[in-house]
Design an enzyme around this catalytic site. Structure first.
Site, mmCIF file in Angstrom:
data_model
loop_
_atom_site.group_PDB
_atom_site.id
_atom_site.type_symbol
_atom_site.label_atom_id
_atom_site.label_comp_id
_atom_site.label_asym_id
_atom_site.label_seq_id
_atom_site.Cartn_x
_atom_site.Cartn_y
_atom_site.Cartn_z
ATOM 1 N N ASP A 85 0.825 -1.196 0.000
ATOM 2 C CA ASP A 85 0.000 0.000 0.000
ATOM 3 C C ASP A 85 0.862 1.249 0.000
ATOM 4 O O ASP A 85 1.557 1.534 0.973
ATOM 5 C CB ASP A 85 -0.916 -0.006 1.225
ATOM 6 N N ASP A 284 -2.479 5.714 -5.591
ATOM 7 C CA ASP A 284 -2.568 4.881 -4.392
ATOM 8 C C ASP A 284 -2.814 3.427 -4.752
ATOM 9 O O ASP A 284 -3.905 3.053 -5.180
ATOM 10 C CB ASP A 284 -3.694 5.403 -3.499
#
Length: 504
Positions: A85, A284
């Site tokens: 992430d 992201d």
């Protein structure tokens, strides 16, 4: 305080075998391969939101949308699979004693601190990360050995989720200032060396930077290179663009300026506009879908024939549209910045892991229903998640606060890895986008002619002209929705982002 034996990470036979294979990789790169698997049915999470080069292989979880890497923690090493992430900054893992793990949900692994000879608590009760849907993970910060991609960080600070309703952990690799403890303490001094920083401190990489190649939706693997880039994983030029800080001047997340968007198909081209241009977007990897302002999303949906479902609370589209020849061209950092092409086969996603629901009426009656990869959002920063990132080769330079962007080379089998030369070195083989000052220009928002719309019709000839007429009539029936699996419903919520976005 438990001692640490520095001579070797004590791995089990299976991990030793994998490590031996990884060390045979060419070009001095440590290569870690993992097997494809589905993530466990964790709660839906709608979240806010580098010398030598080291490479880890990431699994493209098509059904869940996440990218996962298999790691080893502790001494001897305990194997866990964590979601990569870029939108958060802590490495954390569920505690083996957590109630969700005791219920058998932690299929991707958990951590038992009592079985590690090198485990040390450094922040009792200080790990506390929560998400906007109410899910959370709480426990201690600890230090221990961390191994990923054949690379060992000897003393990494991580979070242990003793009280968590999330069944797998994350490898957060964002800015250290965005760590959960910084947000909770409201103090910049509480930040610690997270994984990218620790890799520099251990002399494993030369700078706090990494490059991401997610490959296409049908691929089983992507890759991340800490401290380097692979010039064979992208096409054309690699262009550097600036990351924008928050209003107080701090860099928390990877916000860049989206300055144009075009819809292109065999029937014509359209320039899509928005009152929000230049649009601040976060790149992201912890976000499954992409989220843009409502006004431009309405135009996108009309171009492709997507329809908003009140029942599912997201835009859906006939699955057959995946074969459309239409595509979108995303422009960044002004008129002379990089452009990334995103095709429909990256934007039409399965709603379920089993048989899809079907449209019960309207022009799409009888067709399978899929999820559309671009959804609407009401406020900045907006998000470009995996439905965009798969089409881009992205380099994250956290020292110079720049992003490198190029068109990805899908399914590339060649490799030419170049390391960053030093801590302050710019992205290798990249040129800076000119005229970035023009990013502040706001074009006039007008309605496109939708000349590209009919060209987005699928090759099967569904008869949908791309307009959103009778949108509600085409939605799946209650029976159709009931056919969706738990995994499919999880995708509705899309795992948007990972971690807490902090503003001090």
């Amino acid at each position: 305080m438990k001692g640490y034996t520095s001579s070797a990470l004590l791995l089990g036979p299976a991990l030793l075998s994998q490590l031996a294979l990884a060390q045979q990789a060419p070009n001095g790169v440590v290569h870690w391969g993992i097997q494809k698997r589905h993530a466990p049915n964790a709660p839906n999470r709608l979240l806010r939101r580098a010398g030598p080069t080291h490479q880890a292989i990431l699994q493209n979880e098509q059904a869940r949308g996440g990218y996962f890497a298999t790691c080893a923690m502790g001494t001897p090493g305990q194997k866990v699979t964590l979601q990569l992430d870029t939108g958060s900054s802590d490495v954390w893992v569920p505690d083996s004693t957590a109630s969700i793990c005791n219920k058998g949900a932690c299929d991707l692994g958990s951590f038992d601190p009592s079985k590690s000879e090198t485990y040390t608590v450094v922040g009792q009760g200080e790990f506390d990360i929560s998400y906007v849907d109410g899910s959370s993970s709480k426990g201690d910060y600890f230090t221990d050995v961390f191994n990923i991609g054949g690379t060992t960080v000897t003393n990494l600070t991580m979070g242990l989720g003793a009280q968590t309703d999330i069944a797998y952990g994350l490898v957060g690799i964002g800015y250290a200032i965005n760590e959960a403890i910084v947000g909770n303490s409201h103090s910049l001094s509480s930040q610690y060396p997270n994984l990218p920083v620790a890799m520099v401190d251990d002399g494993l990489i030369n700078t706090i930077a990494y490059s991401l190649w997610l490959n296409d939706l049908d691929a089983g693997e992507g890759s991340i290179l800490f401290g380097g880039i692979d010039t064979k994983k992208y096409k054309g030029d690699l262009t550097r663009i600036r990351i924008y800080p928050s209003s107080n001047g701090y860099y928390f997340s990877f916000i860049v300026a989206l300055t144009s968007l075009q819809a292109i198909s065999p029937s014509g081209n359209d320039t899509l506009t928005s009152q929000e241009f230049p649009i601040p977007v976060v790149l992201d990897s912890g976000t499954t879908l992409s989220y843009l302002p409502q006004d431009i999303v309405d135009q996108i949906w009309q171009e492709v024939g997507a329809e908003y479902s009140d029942r599912l609370e997201l835009a859906v589209i006939p699955c057959s549209k995946k074969s459309s020849n239409g595509y979108f061209s995303f422009g960044f950092a002004g008129p002379d910045g990089p452009r990334i092409t995103v095709r429909m086969d990256e934007l039409v996603l399965d709603l379920t892991s089993g048989d899809p629901p079907k449209y019960t009426s309207g022009p799409n009656k009888g067709q399978d229903v899929c999820e559309f990869g671009i959804q609407n959002s009401t406020s900045a920063p907006y998000l470009l998640g995996d439905t965009f990132l798969r089409s881009a080769y992205v380099v994250y330079d956290l020292v110079n606060n720049e992003i490198g962007l190029a068109e990805t080379d899908f399914n590339s089998t060649e490799s030419n890895i170049v390391a960053f030369a030093s801590m302050s070195a710019t992205i290798p083989s990249a040129t800076q986008a000119p005229n970035q000052a023009a990013v502040t220009n706001r074009p006039v928002a007008t309605m496109p002619s939708f000349a590209a719309s009919s060209g987005f019709s699928d090759t099967g000839g569904s008869g949908n002209d791309g307009k959103d007429e009778n949108a509600s009539a085409g939605m799946p029936s209650a029976f159709g929705v009931a056919q969706m699996s738990v995994m499919g419903i999880a995708m509705v919520f899309a795992m948007v982002g990972s971690g807490v976005f902090v503003l001090l």
